[in-house]
Design a protein around this motif. Structure first.
Motif, PDB file in Angstrom:
ATOM      1  N   ALA A 429       0.820  -1.213   0.000  1.00 43.07           N
ATOM      2  CA  ALA A 429       0.000   0.000   0.000  1.00 43.07           C
ATOM      3  C   ALA A 429       0.855   1.264   0.000  1.00 43.07           C
ATOM      4  O   ALA A 429       0.467   2.285  -0.581  1.00 43.07           O
ATOM      5  N   ARG A 430       2.013   1.193   0.638  1.00 44.36           N
ATOM      6  CA  ARG A 430       2.903   2.359   0.696  1.00 44.36           C
ATOM      7  C   ARG A 430       3.865   2.417  -0.476  1.00 44.36           C
ATOM      8  O   ARG A 430       4.530   3.437  -0.687  1.00 44.36           O
ATOM      9  N   GLY A 431       3.998   1.303  -1.220  1.00 44.13           N
ATOM     10  CA  GLY A 431       4.928   1.266  -2.342  1.00 44.13           C
ATOM     11  C   GLY A 431       6.373   1.165  -1.917  1.00 44.13           C
ATOM     12  O   GLY A 431       7.277   1.682  -2.592  1.00 44.13           O
ATOM     13  N   VAL A 432       6.626   0.478  -0.785  1.00 42.30           N
ATOM     14  CA  VAL A 432       7.991   0.305  -0.276  1.00 42.30           C
ATOM     15  C   VAL A 432       8.233  -1.174   0.016  1.00 42.30           C
ATOM     16  O   VAL A 432       7.343  -2.004  -0.108  1.00 42.30           O
ATOM     17  N   SER A 433       9.442  -1.514   0.444  1.00 43.00           N
ATOM     18  CA  SER A 433       9.779  -2.883   0.798  1.00 43.00           C
ATOM     19  C   SER A 433       9.267  -3.213   2.193  1.00 43.00           C
ATOM     20  O   SER A 433       9.206  -2.331   3.067  1.00 43.00           O
ATOM     21  N   PRO A 434       8.897  -4.493   2.440  1.00 41.33           N
ATOM     22  CA  PRO A 434       8.534  -4.886   3.813  1.00 41.33           C
ATOM     23  C   PRO A 434       9.638  -4.582   4.813  1.00 41.33           C
ATOM     24  O   PRO A 434       9.357  -4.335   5.990  1.00 41.33           O
ATOM     25  N   ASP A 435      10.880  -4.577   4.370  1.00 46.28           N
ATOM     26  CA  ASP A 435      11.987  -4.277   5.266  1.00 46.28           C
ATOM     27  C   ASP A 435      11.868  -2.863   5.819  1.00 46.28           C
ATOM     28  O   ASP A 435      12.226  -2.598   6.969  1.00 46.28           O
ATOM     29  N   GLU A 436      11.354  -1.938   5.003  1.00 42.05           N
ATOM     30  CA  GLU A 436      11.170  -0.560   5.462  1.00 42.05           C
ATOM     31  C   GLU A 436       9.962  -0.448   6.393  1.00 42.05           C
ATOM     32  O   GLU A 436       9.977   0.315   7.361  1.00 42.05           O
ATOM     33  N   VAL A 437       8.929  -1.211   6.114  1.00 39.77           N
ATOM     34  CA  VAL A 437       7.721  -1.185   6.950  1.00 39.77           C
ATOM     35  C   VAL A 437       8.003  -1.794   8.321  1.00 39.77           C
ATOM     36  O   VAL A 437       7.546  -1.308   9.351  1.00 39.77           O
ATOM     37  N   GLY A 438       8.770  -2.913   8.343  1.00 35.29           N
ATOM     38  CA  GLY A 438       9.112  -3.554   9.601  1.00 35.29           C
ATOM     39  C   GLY A 438       8.085  -4.578  10.059  1.00 35.29           C
ATOM     40  O   GLY A 438       7.129  -4.902   9.348  1.00 35.29           O
TER      41      GLY A 438
END
Length: 460
Positions: A429-438
């Motif tokens: 949804a944010r358009g980022v990697s899961p690593d960034e979301v945590g």
């Protein structure tokens, strides 16, 4: 009363049993904690009590697990089944519940062998009664010889899907269909890893044997399936899906799902160990050195809890972690440790040779990493994927904030089932990697503990 021990091992699966044996072979006593009533982990669950008939159904690889249980008879081992760890500190203090009371241990060296858990496979209807994971069905088969008597559909992807299908056939169960969701493009993506996989050809031959047995039995096999939906109101009645031939429906009374396994990182997360994102396995794993040691002195991780490697490779890792602990305790010098490690390191390299091939071939379909809005993502709190996307639209940046927005991850499982899924949905949804979301911040108690059990500590 808090007691101390030179070595504590958490988890009595292949890695934990091998670590205990290595320590005891070198004269080091060990405490082995395991939450199950019998040792063996998931892969060898119930092997000590399984009769000849059940071992025949489950296969030769399962039966060989009984050899690992011999270490339990060693007088130097303090084996404690039914020990449910609910807190652990960075000072290697362990709190666990056993027989209705809380016990505490302090370890000079600690090896975590927490194993793997199944990746969730969410789609509309996956929470209906009669739908369960292949791992849960295999537990019933291993511990009690029980399997669904209704028509069975197995759906998903991965080696366990094929293994369980052949085991069910051996019991006489009726398999209505095998619905494989492996995307067709995965076969091309896996090809570069095939030469390495051929270093351990027995894995390839084993997989081909599963395919041969299923085809001989005439099991209907649907490939590249997508758009899955479990049918039924109060219980599962069938599965609807789309394949190359169009939309299909298969009636069933039991639907078994599998989408691979991922490391069980609840304890390593609670210790605040550094975790790395693996883009191929689509999961996090703790950062470790060659001996399984984390950044916390004296805390090591071995087996699938440190990254999915399989049962035999987990045994090798358990032995290597124990050798590392022996060196840190001064029981072995560096030269002796390295000499004893060579055969284990060779075994490990061979056993993990097919891993990248399998990871690429059975990489989960995006439809199950980012399910439709109406699909339940957090089963405990009944939070849908759409609600999690709404949280992101309102400014929620990660899973820990999502707890406050809608309680996802705050149910009895404490995020074990939904953790990866919520991270994947929010990252998309944010358009980022899961690593960034945590990931969820795991806090004690990791497992449920009663007030009465907590109060028992006051008696000490």
């Amino acid at each position: 009363m808090k007691r101390s021990a030179p070595l504590v091992i958490v988890g009595a699966g292949p890695a934990g049993l091998a670590a205990a044996k290595t320590a005891l072979d070198h004269g080091l006593p060990a405490v082995l904690l395991d939450e199950q009533p019998a040792a063996g982990g998931q892969i060898y669950r119930g092997v000590g009590e399984a009769g000849e008939g059940r071992r025949k159904v489950l296969g030769a690889d399962y039966a060989k697990g009984a050899d690992l249980l011999r270490v339990l008879a060693d007088k130097g081992l303090d084996y404690r089944p039914g020990a449910e760890v609910w807190e652990m500190t960075r000072e290697r203090e362990i709190f666990f519940t056993r027989q209705g009371a809380v016990e505490r241990l302090a370890a000079d060296q600690l090896i975590l062998c927490t194993g793997a858990i199944e990746r969730p496979m969410p789609f509309p209807g996956w929470t209906l009664p009669g739908v369960m994971t292949c791992g849960a069905a295999q537990i019933l088969l291993k511990t009690a010889g029980v399997y669904p008597r209704q028509d069975i559909v197995l759906a998903g992807s991965g080696p366990l899907l094929l293994l369980l299908a052949t085991q069910l056939l051996a019991t006489g169960a009726k398999i209505a269909a095998l619905v494989e969701t492996t995307p067709s493009e995965n076969y091309k993506a896996a090809l570069p890893y095939l030469p390495a996989a051929l270093q351990a050809p027995d894995y390839i031959f084993k997989g081909l044997g599963f395919i041969r047995d299923l085809k001989r039995a005439g099991v209907p096999w649907h490939k590249s399936a997508r758009e899955l939906e479990a049918l039924g109101d109060n219980a599962v009645l069938g599965l609807r899906f789309r394949d190359a031939a169009g939309i299909r429906e298969v009636a069933c009374g039991a639907l078994l799902l599998h989408q691979g396994v991922v490391p069980n990182v609840q304890i390593s997360r609670s210790l605040r160990l550094e975790h790395l994102w693996d883009p191929l396995q689509r999961c996090w794993r703790p950062k470790l050195d060659d001996w399984g040691l984390s950044e916390i002195p004296g805390v090591a991780v071995a087996g699938d809890g440190g990254g999915i490697v399989g049962a035999k490779a987990s045994e090798a890792q358990g032995g290597l972690a124990a050798l590392g602990a022996l060196r840190r305790l001064g029981e072995l010098d560096t030269a002796a440790r390295d000499a004893k490690a060579r055969s284990l390191q060779k075994d490990f390299r061979r056993e993990v040779a097919p891993r990248r091939f399998l990871d690429a071939l059975y990489r989960p379909s995006g439809a199950f990493l980012r399910p439709s809005d109406e699909t339940i993502a957090c089963r405990c709190e009944e939070v849908t994927a759409g609600r999690i996307r709404e949280f992101v639209a309102l400014g929620c940046l990660g899973p820990n904030q999502a707890k406050a927005f809608g309680r996802s991850g705050m149910g009895p499982c404490q995020g074990r089932v939904c953790g990866l899924l919520v991270s994947e949905i929010m990252a998309d949804a944010r358009g980022v990697s899961p690593d960034e979301v945590g990931y969820y911040r795991i806090r004690p108690p990791i497992k449920p503990v009663t007030l009465g059990e907590m109060a028992s500590m006051a008696e000490d």
